[in-house]
Motif scaffolding. Structure first.
Motif, PDB file in Angstrom:
ATOM      1  N   LEU A   1      -7.655   3.609   6.503  1.00  0.00           N
ATOM      2  CA  LEU A   1      -7.090   2.765   5.194  1.00  0.00           C
ATOM      3  C   LEU A   1      -7.291   1.419   5.009  1.00  0.00           C
ATOM      4  O   LEU A   1      -7.537   1.100   3.816  1.00  0.00           O
ATOM      5  N   SER A   2      -7.503   0.767   5.974  1.00  0.00           N
ATOM      6  CA  SER A   2      -7.409  -0.615   6.147  1.00  0.00           C
ATOM      7  C   SER A   2      -8.533  -1.348   6.492  1.00  0.00           C
ATOM      8  O   SER A   2      -8.738  -2.647   6.661  1.00  0.00           O
TER       9      SER A   2
ATOM     10  N   MET B   1       0.709  -1.078   0.003  1.00  0.00           N
ATOM     11  CA  MET B   1       0.043   0.075  -0.021  1.00  0.00           C
ATOM     12  C   MET B   1       1.001   1.307   0.112  1.00  0.00           C
ATOM     13  O   MET B   1       1.729   1.195   0.650  1.00  0.00           O
TER      14      MET B   1
ATOM     15  N   VAL C   1      -6.984   5.768  -7.459  1.00  0.00           N
ATOM     16  CA  VAL C   1      -6.695   5.655  -5.927  1.00  0.00           C
ATOM     17  C   VAL C   1      -7.755   4.853  -5.251  1.00  0.00           C
ATOM     18  O   VAL C   1      -8.819   4.889  -5.648  1.00  0.00           O
ATOM     19  N   GLU C   2      -7.595   3.877  -4.544  1.00  0.00           N
ATOM     20  CA  GLU C   2      -8.545   2.927  -3.954  1.00  0.00           C
ATOM     21  C   GLU C   2      -9.102   3.509  -2.597  1.00  0.00           C
ATOM     22  O   GLU C   2     -10.088   3.277  -2.354  1.00  0.00           O
ATOM     23  N   ARG C   3      -8.676   4.390  -1.870  1.00  0.00           N
ATOM     24  CA  ARG C   3      -9.241   4.774  -0.784  1.00  0.00           C
ATOM     25  C   ARG C   3      -8.716   6.404  -0.496  1.00  0.00           C
ATOM     26  O   ARG C   3      -7.537   6.596  -0.645  1.00  0.00           O
TER      27      ARG C   3
ATOM     28  N   THR D   1      -1.783   4.241  -4.225  1.00  0.00           N
ATOM     29  CA  THR D   1      -3.079   3.572  -4.117  1.00  0.00           C
ATOM     30  C   THR D   1      -3.937   4.484  -2.757  1.00  0.00           C
ATOM     31  O   THR D   1      -5.250   4.032  -2.967  1.00  0.00           O
ATOM     32  N   HIS D   2      -3.425   5.119  -2.067  1.00  0.00           N
ATOM     33  CA  HIS D   2      -4.197   5.705  -0.905  1.00  0.00           C
ATOM     34  C   HIS D   2      -3.792   6.946  -0.698  1.00  0.00           C
ATOM     35  O   HIS D   2      -2.795   7.501  -0.893  1.00  0.00           O
TER      36      HIS D   2
ATOM     37  N   LEU E   1       1.115   5.279   0.255  1.00  0.00           N
ATOM     38  CA  LEU E   1       0.370   6.723   0.801  1.00  0.00           C
ATOM     39  C   LEU E   1       0.743   7.727   0.418  1.00  0.00           C
ATOM     40  O   LEU E   1       2.006   8.035   0.577  1.00  0.00           O
TER      41      LEU E   1
END
Length: 328
Positions: A190-191, A1, A102-104, A66-67, A3
């Motif tokens: 995030l998780s 991940m 971006v995932e989150r 990704t975040h 960030l």
């Protein structure tokens, strides 16, 4: 991940960066100045130069990310307006995050922003939350009230220095939180799948009025506060005057926020349903009493050390004075 943290040099952003690095995240920070952000590199973060108000700098910063955690907001000392940073800049960031896949996206907002549509900062935060929700990104919104860190300069230091403490009428009680605690919520978001596309309040253990905080600081420091009350009417006059000049627009927007504090409506929220989602023990949250107690313990110890050194210096100089010599 991977960030990206936006606003990582700020009071909250630096704590989020520290927390994420400690938890093993690959952290990149969007910064305007490498010199000012050098401490982040020492902690282990990658720095990338960029600016929310320059959309062309955002895609390179998001490459491979990704975040995202966005903890940025305009500073009162900035020449830019709230609209330029907190609206135009955030829209550009969200759109760039969309294109980057971006995932989150975690966005730090303000509590009760929907109740003050006439206050620019509150209304812009509300609109940004809506824009993010409609973007198609998986998001988490954290609605904050106030930071304990800001109370040191606002109350503790003036009381210790016998300087005036300014308060506005009957200021609304605020549930101040330690930015280190807020950072834990931001990184955990995030998780945790359950936090996707949700909005949560993240506030301190209780709401404190200005009078309550002053009394606490007086007790901890053993000194009396010099309180000066600024009438809301005076702030409104200053705000109107500031709007006549472009350099005063940001100041005027910030003075609008005084209406929120002077409303008397507490800035607080119930957190009982929030702690279990984030797997955070409420007993581990910092209380304002403990935070200010730690600060005053450190500062009073330092003051005693300074006084001790001053007394030693005076005594040494007294011993070094040449005695009067009597003549034969």
């Amino acid at each position: 991940m991977s960030l990206l943290i936006v606003g990582a040099t700020g009071t909250l952003g630096r704590q989020i960066a520290r927390q994420a690095i400690d938890e093993g995240y690959s952290v990149r920070c969007l910064v305007r100045s490498f010199n000012r952000a050098s401490f982040l590199r020492k902690w282990g973060a990658e720095l990338v130069r960029g600016d929310l108000c320059d959309p062309s700098t955002l895609p390179p910063a998001l490459d491979g990310i990704t975040h995202v955690i966005d903890a940025a907001t305009v500073r009162i000392t900035d020449s830019l307006s709230i609209k330029q940073v907190d609206w135009d800049g955030k829209v550009a960031l969200i759109q760039a995050a969309q294109h980057a896949g971006v995932e989150r996206f975690v966005f730090c907002s303000i509590l009760n922003n929907d109740q003050y549509p006439h206050v620019p900062l509150m209304d812009i935060k509300r609109c940004t939350e809506r824009f993010l929700a409609e973007s198609g990104l998986d998001y988490t919104v954290l609605q904050l009230a106030g930071f304990m860190q800001g109370l040191i300069g606002q109350y503790a230091i003036p009381i210790l220095d016998n300087q005036p403490v300014w308060i506005t009428g009957k200021a609304a009680p605020i549930a101040y939180a330690n930015t280190q605690d807020i950072a834990k919520f931001a990184v955990k978001a995030l998780s945790i799948p359950e936090t996707a596309n949700q909005t949560y309040p993240v506030v301190g253990t209780r709401a404190w009025s200005a009078e309550d905080i002053i009394q606490l600081c007086e007790r901890l420091s053993g000194r009396n506060a010099r309180i000066t009350r600024a009438p809301l009417g005076l702030l409104r006059t200053v705000r109107r005057a500031a709007r006549f000049f472009q350099w005063g627009w940001n100041v005027a927007d910030r003075l609008d926020f005084a209406e929120v504090l002077a409303s008397g409506n507490p800035l607080t929220a119930e957190m009982d349903d929030v702690y279990p989602v984030f797997d955070i023990n409420p007993n581990e949250m910092t209380t304002l009493e403990a935070y200010l107690q730690e600060y005053h313990s450190r500062i009073m110890k330092k003051l005693k050390e300074i006084e001790y050194e001053q007394e030693k210096t005076k005594a040494r100089k007294k011993r070094q004075r040449s005695p009067f010599k009597s003549s034969d």
